[in-house]
Design an enzyme around this catalytic site. Structure first.
Site, short mmCIF file in Angstrom:
data_model
loop_
_atom_site.label_atom_id
_atom_site.label_comp_id
_atom_site.label_asym_id
_atom_site.label_seq_id
_atom_site.Cartn_x
_atom_site.Cartn_y
_atom_site.Cartn_z
N GLU A 189 50.49 49.74 28.17
CA GLU A 189 49.71 48.52 28.47
C GLU A 189 48.30 48.60 27.88
O GLU A 189 47.77 47.62 27.40
CB GLU A 189 49.65 48.28 29.97
CG GLU A 189 50.94 47.75 30.57
CD GLU A 189 51.37 46.41 29.96
OE1 GLU A 189 50.51 45.66 29.47
OE2 GLU A 189 52.58 46.13 29.96
N ASP B 283 48.45 36.99 30.33
CA ASP B 283 47.83 37.41 29.07
C ASP B 283 47.88 36.20 28.13
O ASP B 283 48.22 35.09 28.56
CB ASP B 283 48.55 38.64 28.49
CG ASP B 283 49.95 38.31 27.97
OD1 ASP B 283 50.46 37.21 28.27
OD2 ASP B 283 50.53 39.14 27.27
N TYR C 129 44.73 41.76 34.31
CA TYR C 129 46.04 41.69 33.64
C TYR C 129 46.75 43.04 33.71
O TYR C 129 47.91 43.14 34.11
CB TYR C 129 45.89 41.25 32.16
CG TYR C 129 47.12 41.66 31.40
CD1 TYR C 129 48.29 40.92 31.50
CD2 TYR C 129 47.16 42.86 30.67
CE1 TYR C 129 49.46 41.34 30.89
CE2 TYR C 129 48.31 43.30 30.07
CZ TYR C 129 49.46 42.53 30.17
OH TYR C 129 50.62 42.96 29.59
#
Ligand code: SF4
Length: 361
Positions: free
Chosen positions: A40, A141, A123
């Protein structure tokens, strides 16, 4: 159709589509929260094909948060070299240390706890908590933003605070009871593969019948785009300074743009200044030494997020004075063949490549 019914249909359509169409990506083959966190962070600002080799190399070298915490920042930056946005690597390192000292080496399991770690925003916390731990928490996102603006026909700048909050609320209301991680990934996957910024493939889209932009033929105007300001441009001059066959490099201060990376010393050319006199001035101000400026060996253009640079690199000879790190974290004289062992920003790497080719000829 009621909102609830519509949301249920969206959930079903997306989960079914994702089960059949999800790309086989390395971080989707694991449930290891550390690996998912790593992916991520790498995927912030970086495209999937670029991130994959970095992810694989990184995981091979540092298989746990404890390994990462013990590593030297220089080693991490070298592995990160070329991926850009180096504050991500510095935050990853700092977060790994906190995971070891505060959480016994295990990633925190909730969105709220994840948010306390450096480099983890709303996020990323939502992504790790839902994908790795199954927490029923949303994420938005760029891909999700685009899909939601189109499916719910939301006009106005999505960066505007009120619209942003509306999108997060929608993403939360849409969450199914189960398979939250898959659902969040399905929204992102749809945005990446089908509901693309230009020419979305509505004919192949599982939400075609539920999408208001599709009904009103507004795919091309949603999300609302804002005009981009032109980027400022700077002319920069750097010296490849030789002394007894070695080259002087300096390490940038740990914080800020490209923090902790090595570079050739130099700086911005002031209005009305020649390249040569700017280089003399910068080297005096930054290192307190005198140099002889020789021939220009490279001109490199590079664009960062907020500005553009044109870098002129000159071959220089050290004349007098012992260099002092007046504006950097450290200094080093290195053999030309040792340059690749250090982490440099992309623009400096182009100069190193030119030096390598020149040495061969
Ligand atoms: S129908 Fe078209 S615009 Fe709507 S979500 Fe699907 S791809 Fe995007």
């Amino acid at each position: 159709m009621t909102d609830r019914r519509r949301y249920t249909r969206i959930q079903r359509a997306l989960l079914q589509w994702y089960a059949a169409n999800a790309r086989d990506l390395p971080w989707r083959r694991t449930r290891d929260p550390y690996a998912i966190w790593l992916s991520e962070i790498m995927l912030q600002q970086t495209r999937v094909p670029t991130a994959i080799p970095y992810y694989e190399r990184f995981l091979k070298r540092f298989s746990t948060a404890a390994h990462l915490a013990r590593a030297r920042l220089d080693t991490i930056l070298k592995l990160w070299e070329g991926l850009g946005y180096y504050s991500r690597a510095r935050n990853l390192h700092q977060a790994a240390k906190e995971i070891v000292s505060r959480c016994h080496g295990r990633l925190p399991q909730t969105k709220d706890e994840l948010l306390t770690l450096p480099g983890i925003g709303r996020y990323t916390a939502g992504a790790i908590a839902s994908i790795a731990f199954g927490e029923r928490t949303p994420l938005v996102d760029g891909n999700v933003e685009r899909v939601l603006c189109r499916v719910f026909r939301i006009h106005g700048n999505p960066k505007n605070a009120a619209i942003k909050e509306r999108l997060w609320k929608l993403a939360e209301d849409l969450l199914p009871e189960h398979e939250v991680g898959h659902f969040n990934q399905s929204l992102m996957e749809l945005g990446s593969e089908i509901c693309t910024p230009r020419n979305p493939r509505c004919d192949e889209c599982p939400l075609a019948n539920l999408c208001e932009a599709n009904h009103h033929n507004e795919q091309d105007i949603l999300p609302t785009r804002t005009a981009k300001k032109p980027l400022p441009s700077h002319v920069v001059v750097v010296g490849v300074i030789y002394r007894a066959g070695r080259i002087l490099i300096d390490k940038r201060k740990p914080k800020g743009l490209l923090g902790g990376l090595w570079e050739f010393p130099g700086g911005k050319v002031q209005p009305g200044e020649s390249l040569e006199s700017a280089l003399h001035r910068e080297i005096r101000e930054e290192l307190d030494i005198e140099i002889e400026v020789g021939s220009e060996i490279a001109v490199v253009d590079h664009t960062y997020t907020h500005f553009h640079v044109e870098i002129h690199a000159f071959e220089c000879k050290h004349l007098k004075g012992e260099p002092r790190p007046l504006a950097c974290a450290a200094l080093k004289w290195v053999r030309p063949s040792d340059l690749p062992r250090h982490a440099f920003p992309a623009a400096n790497k182009k100069i190193i490549e030119i030096l390598r080719v020149r040495r061969r000829h």
